[in-house]
Design a protein around this motif. Structure first.
Motif, short mmCIF file in Angstrom:
data_model
loop_
_atom_site.label_atom_id
_atom_site.label_comp_id
_atom_site.label_asym_id
_atom_site.label_seq_id
_atom_site.Cartn_x
_atom_site.Cartn_y
_atom_site.Cartn_z
N THR A 44 -34.32 -95.18 26.86
CA THR A 44 -35.53 -95.96 27.47
C THR A 44 -35.36 -97.05 28.16
OG1 THR A 44 -36.82 -94.70 25.50
CG2 THR A 44 -37.78 -96.75 26.40
N PRO A 45 -34.54 -98.22 27.67
CA PRO A 45 -34.41 -99.40 28.39
C PRO A 45 -33.75 -99.14 29.88
CG PRO A 45 -33.35 -99.60 26.08
CD PRO A 45 -33.74 -98.15 26.46
N TYR A 92 -14.48 -93.37 33.32
CA TYR A 92 -15.66 -93.77 34.00
C TYR A 92 -16.50 -92.59 34.40
CZ TYR A 92 -19.01 -96.37 36.86
OH TYR A 92 -20.24 -96.97 37.59
N PRO A 93 -15.58 -91.62 35.33
CA PRO A 93 -16.67 -90.61 35.69
C PRO A 93 -17.27 -89.59 34.75
CG PRO A 93 -14.38 -90.22 36.24
CD PRO A 93 -14.58 -91.68 35.97
N ILE A 94 -16.57 -89.53 33.44
CA ILE A 94 -17.15 -88.86 32.50
C ILE A 94 -18.44 -89.40 31.92
CG2 ILE A 94 -16.89 -87.91 30.14
CD1 ILE A 94 -13.84 -87.62 30.82
N LEU A 95 -18.46 -90.51 31.61
CA LEU A 95 -19.56 -91.32 31.10
C LEU A 95 -20.62 -91.04 32.09
CD1 LEU A 95 -17.95 -94.49 29.57
CD2 LEU A 95 -18.86 -92.29 28.32
N PHE A 96 -20.40 -91.42 33.55
CA PHE A 96 -21.36 -91.51 34.60
C PHE A 96 -22.09 -90.04 34.49
CE2 PHE A 96 -22.53 -90.93 38.89
CZ PHE A 96 -23.28 -92.15 39.23
N THR A 97 -21.33 -89.03 34.50
CA THR A 97 -21.84 -87.70 34.69
C THR A 97 -22.75 -87.40 33.36
OG1 THR A 97 -20.08 -86.91 35.65
CG2 THR A 97 -21.32 -85.15 34.74
N LEU A 98 -22.36 -88.07 32.20
CA LEU A 98 -23.26 -87.73 30.91
C LEU A 98 -24.24 -88.60 31.09
CD1 LEU A 98 -20.43 -88.03 28.22
CD2 LEU A 98 -21.69 -86.06 28.85
N LEU A 99 -24.45 -89.80 31.41
CA LEU A 99 -25.70 -90.80 31.57
C LEU A 99 -26.43 -90.12 32.42
CD1 LEU A 99 -27.11 -93.19 30.78
CD2 LEU A 99 -25.65 -94.38 32.50
N ASN A 100 -26.10 -89.79 33.75
CA ASN A 100 -26.96 -88.90 34.75
C ASN A 100 -27.68 -87.70 34.31
OD1 ASN A 100 -27.05 -90.38 37.56
ND2 ASN A 100 -25.06 -91.07 36.69
N GLY A 101 -26.82 -86.87 33.58
CA GLY A 101 -27.57 -85.61 33.26
C GLY A 101 -28.55 -85.97 31.96
N MET A 102 -27.95 -86.98 30.89
CA MET A 102 -29.16 -87.35 29.77
C MET A 102 -30.26 -87.91 30.42
SD MET A 102 -26.43 -88.44 26.62
CE MET A 102 -25.72 -89.76 27.78
N MET A 103 -30.10 -88.84 31.46
CA MET A 103 -31.35 -89.48 31.97
C MET A 103 -32.28 -88.44 32.83
SD MET A 103 -32.76 -92.27 32.23
CE MET A 103 -31.55 -93.54 31.98
N ILE A 104 -31.82 -87.43 33.57
CA ILE A 104 -32.61 -86.51 34.06
C ILE A 104 -33.30 -85.57 32.85
CG2 ILE A 104 -32.92 -84.56 35.45
CD1 ILE A 104 -30.66 -85.84 37.07
N GLY A 105 -32.48 -85.25 31.79
CA GLY A 105 -33.13 -84.41 30.75
C GLY A 105 -34.22 -85.18 30.16
N TYR A 106 -33.95 -86.45 29.82
CA TYR A 106 -34.92 -87.41 29.36
C TYR A 106 -36.30 -87.18 30.08
CZ TYR A 106 -36.94 -91.36 26.97
OH TYR A 106 -37.75 -92.12 26.28
N VAL A 107 -36.12 -87.68 31.36
CA VAL A 107 -37.40 -87.50 32.04
C VAL A 107 -37.93 -86.23 32.23
CG1 VAL A 107 -37.92 -87.69 34.78
CG2 VAL A 107 -36.25 -89.44 33.69
N TYR A 108 -37.39 -85.18 32.17
CA TYR A 108 -37.99 -83.89 31.85
C TYR A 108 -38.62 -83.89 30.84
CZ TYR A 108 -37.88 -78.63 31.98
OH TYR A 108 -38.43 -77.39 32.02
N GLU A 109 -38.14 -84.16 29.83
CA GLU A 109 -38.71 -84.26 28.47
C GLU A 109 -40.22 -85.02 28.31
OE1 GLU A 109 -39.89 -85.47 24.61
OE2 GLU A 109 -39.10 -86.83 25.90
N LEU A 110 -40.00 -86.34 29.01
CA LEU A 110 -40.92 -87.11 29.13
C LEU A 110 -42.32 -86.47 29.83
CD1 LEU A 110 -39.50 -90.63 29.62
CD2 LEU A 110 -40.58 -89.89 27.58
N THR A 111 -41.80 -85.92 30.94
CA THR A 111 -43.18 -85.11 31.76
C THR A 111 -43.74 -83.88 31.00
OG1 THR A 111 -41.40 -83.75 32.78
CG2 THR A 111 -42.28 -85.84 33.86
N GLU A 112 -43.18 -83.77 29.85
CA GLU A 112 -43.50 -82.45 28.93
C GLU A 112 -43.20 -81.41 30.07
OE1 GLU A 112 -46.81 -84.64 26.18
OE2 GLU A 112 -47.31 -83.08 27.57
N ALA A 113 -42.28 -81.14 30.64
CA ALA A 113 -41.88 -80.28 31.56
C ALA A 113 -41.99 -78.84 30.87
CB ALA A 113 -40.60 -80.34 32.27
#
Length: 199
Positions: A44-45, A92-113
């Motif tokens: 969220t932050p 770093y690339p592993i964390l970057f991939t995880l963060l971007n994936g989780m962020m998009i997934g979270y946005v998907y959930e927020l839109t009640e997709a």
């Protein structure tokens, strides 16, 4: 020009394993970001910072041009960092991939997709530029992880140092390709996506 491009294309053909690995990692992160409520508190932050930046940009003169510049600089710098900082054990690339994936997934959930207009809104906002941006980011992450593997190998086997040097040479046309792809994605996100969102 050919002496840079040909080795890069040949090298790209050897990246199937790394590309498959980061793709699986990204898809897993999408699912976790959409379903894990405990992670939502951490994400969220990050999302609020993005919203705040978007609001500041929207208030600027020539907001679309400013947005384009911000997106290009942010994405291009991060992509290059993902590649070269990967030499530090590929963390770093592993964390970057995880963060971007989780962020998009979270946005998907927020839109009640998954239902009606919410899914349509998500697809309109992400897909147009995402079909270019996401593969570019995954390519950067794949090479970043490979840098980590090559760095570890060279550290414990000095005979493998040439492989790392060759990878650095390949990274020059890679960087150029990433910038071009992210430039195209930024054009779509800044100028096309707002139009699509209004449809």
């Amino acid at each position: 020009m050919k002496r840079w491009i040909t080795p890069f294309i040949d090298d790209l053909k050897t990246m199937k394993t790394y590309l498959a690995a980061v793709t699986i990692l990204f898809i897993a992160a999408l699912w976790v970001g959409a379903t894990n409520e405990h992670l939502h508190e951490l994400l969220t932050p990050q999302l609020e910072q993005i919203k705040q930046l978007a609001e500041e940009v929207s208030q600027a003169d020539n907001a679309e041009h400013v947005l384009f510049g911000v997106i290009v600089i942010n994405n291009a710098v991060k992509a290059v960092m993902v590649v070269y900082l990967g030499i530090l054990l590929g963390i770093y690339p592993i964390l970057f991939t995880l963060l971007n994936g989780m962020m998009i997934g979270y946005v998907y959930e927020l839109t009640e997709a998954g239902t009606g207009d919410a899914l349509s809104l998500f697809l309109k906002g992400i897909v147009p530029h995402g079909v270019i941006e996401i593969p570019a980011i995954l390519l950067a992450s794949a090479y970043g992880i490979r840098f980590g593997v090559a760095g570890i190998t060279a550290l414990f086997n000095k005979g493998k140092g040439k492989a790392l040097a060759d990878l650095f040479r390949v990274s020059i046309p890679l960087g150029a390709l990433l910038v071009i792809l992210l430039l195209i994605a930024a054009v779509i996100e800044a100028y096309v996506t707002p139009f699509i969102m209004e449809l």
